[in-house]
Design a protein around this motif. Structure first.
Motif, PDB file in Angstrom:
ATOM      1  N   CYS A  17       0.814  -1.213   0.000  1.00 32.84           N
ATOM      2  CA  CYS A  17       0.000   0.000   0.000  1.00 32.84           C
ATOM      3  C   CYS A  17       0.849   1.265   0.000  1.00 32.84           C
ATOM      4  O   CYS A  17       0.661   2.159  -0.822  1.00 32.84           O
ATOM      5  CB  CYS A  17      -0.932  -0.003   1.207  1.00 32.84           C
ATOM      6  N   LYS A  58      -2.428  -4.736   3.612  1.00 30.96           N
ATOM      7  CA  LYS A  58      -3.135  -3.524   3.197  1.00 30.96           C
ATOM      8  C   LYS A  58      -2.733  -3.211   1.776  1.00 30.96           C
ATOM      9  O   LYS A  58      -1.591  -3.430   1.379  1.00 30.96           O
ATOM     10  CB  LYS A  58      -2.843  -2.347   4.127  1.00 30.96           C
ATOM     11  N   ASP A  59      -3.659  -2.686   1.008  1.00 37.07           N
ATOM     12  CA  ASP A  59      -3.442  -2.461  -0.413  1.00 37.07           C
ATOM     13  C   ASP A  59      -3.846  -1.032  -0.758  1.00 37.07           C
ATOM     14  O   ASP A  59      -4.212  -0.249   0.125  1.00 37.07           O
ATOM     15  CB  ASP A  59      -4.259  -3.478  -1.220  1.00 37.07           C
ATOM     16  N   ALA A  60      -3.782  -0.713  -2.022  1.00 42.33           N
ATOM     17  CA  ALA A  60      -4.176   0.611  -2.503  1.00 42.33           C
ATOM     18  C   ALA A  60      -4.679   0.507  -3.931  1.00 42.33           C
ATOM     19  O   ALA A  60      -4.328  -0.429  -4.660  1.00 42.33           O
ATOM     20  CB  ALA A  60      -3.016   1.595  -2.430  1.00 42.33           C
ATOM     21  N   MET A  93      -6.437   3.914  -0.035  1.00 35.50           N
ATOM     22  CA  MET A  93      -6.018   2.723   0.685  1.00 35.50           C
ATOM     23  C   MET A  93      -7.168   1.718   0.661  1.00 35.50           C
ATOM     24  O   MET A  93      -8.322   2.092   0.868  1.00 35.50           O
ATOM     25  CB  MET A  93      -5.646   3.066   2.131  1.00 35.50           C
TER      26      MET A  93
END
Length: 302
Positions: free
Chosen positions: A187, A213-215, A236
């Motif tokens: 992220c 966690k990613d984006a 996010m």
């Protein structure tokens, strides 16, 4: 019992240790299928008795095949305000008590000299983290710095210098101890339009813990408004809803020899939040297990 090699990388979640009763929350979520937890403190310990908390968490886990991957302390231990001194004290206390939770890792922000360019923080980084690294090594503990900028950049910021690979080079030159590493997630690299995949191959020896966690990069916004306009160009996201191919991420981690946890960091997704928070986290849990290769394992009888 034959060890399950899938569980060399566990899929878990973060737990707010500052809650009134974090153990009750753990009991509530474990039936959902999480395989690890990361209790974390925001800045100070808020008066928590760590030995007592460790006992309550162990009791909450019971016989479940769930590990405490690490403990988190997220604050600024490089400054000298009252809260900042509490953050530094929290780091010392958590390092000393990590073994009671069954973990040998503590993670969080490096801290930063507020309002100063990143390199101005390096002498203070060495002054604080040199002794903390030695203290941790004496306890058999590793320290992992999250790669979150907390809205800072190279020129200025309030919380953390460990958000850029150039900064990692400088940090680990200042304090080269082997028990200092990264709490990595894609992220925070996507937010700076950095391709996260090559980082795994280059920085694998320093990746001690991974946050789930990613984006999502909104290229349509960038093309029309740029990255400094009024509209946010990146969001996010919880894994499964963002841009990262977590099958590739996990494969690269395995190729690099990573063994540990991917703990989902919630509370940031613009869609799956509030009443939908756990819905999003459970979807991320299922998705990451699929990317890892599923949740079951039958040993080859041959």
């Amino acid at each position: 019992m034959t060890p399950n090699p899938l569980l060399d990388i566990r899929i878990g979640t973060m737990v707010r240790a500052n809650l009134d009763d974090p153990a009750a929350y753990i009991k509530q979520i474990l039936p959902l299928g999480f395989e690890s937890i990361q209790p974390f403190f925001w800045q100070t310990l808020c008066g928590k008795d760590l030995p007592r908390l460790a006992g309550l968490i162990r009791e909450a886990i019971g016989d479940a095949d769930v590990t405490v991957s690490s403990l988190g302390v997220f604050g600024n231990p490089l400054e000298d305000g009252e809260v900042d001194r509490g953050v530094l004290k929290a780091w010392e206390t958590v390092i000393d008590n990590a073994h009671l939770f069954g973990t040998s890792m503590v993670s969080g922000f490096t801290g930063r000299l507020r309002g100063k360019k990143l390199t101005d923080s390096l002498p203070r980084f060495k002054e604080v983290w040199g002794p903390l690294a030695r203290r941790a090594a004496d306890k058999g503990v590793r320290i992992a710095f999250e790669n979150c900028a907390m809205d800072g950049n190279w020129a200025a910021g309030d919380w953390n210098i460990a958000h850029n690979p150039d900064a990692w080079e400088l940090m680990f030159n200042e304090v080269p101890d082997d028990n200092l590493g990264l709490e990595w997630e894609p992220c925070h690299q996507l937010i700076y339009l950095i391709d996260p995949m090559p980082q795994i191959r280059k920085w694998a020896p320093r990746i001690f813990h991974v946050h789930g966690k990613d984006a999502t990069v909104r290229w349509d916004v960038i093309r029309e408004h740029g990255v400094f306009g009024r509209l946010p160009f990146v969001q996010m996201r919880t894994p499964g809803f963002g841009d990262s191919d977590w099958t590739r991420v996990i494969s690269e981690l395995r190729l690099a020899g990573y063994k540990g946890a991917i703990d989902i960091e919630g509370w940031h997704d613009p869609v799956y939040r509030g009443d939908l928070e756990i819905t999003g986290q459970v979807r991320a849990l299922e998705y990451l297990k699929q990317c890892r290769g599923g949740a079951s394992y039958l040993p080859n009888p041959m």
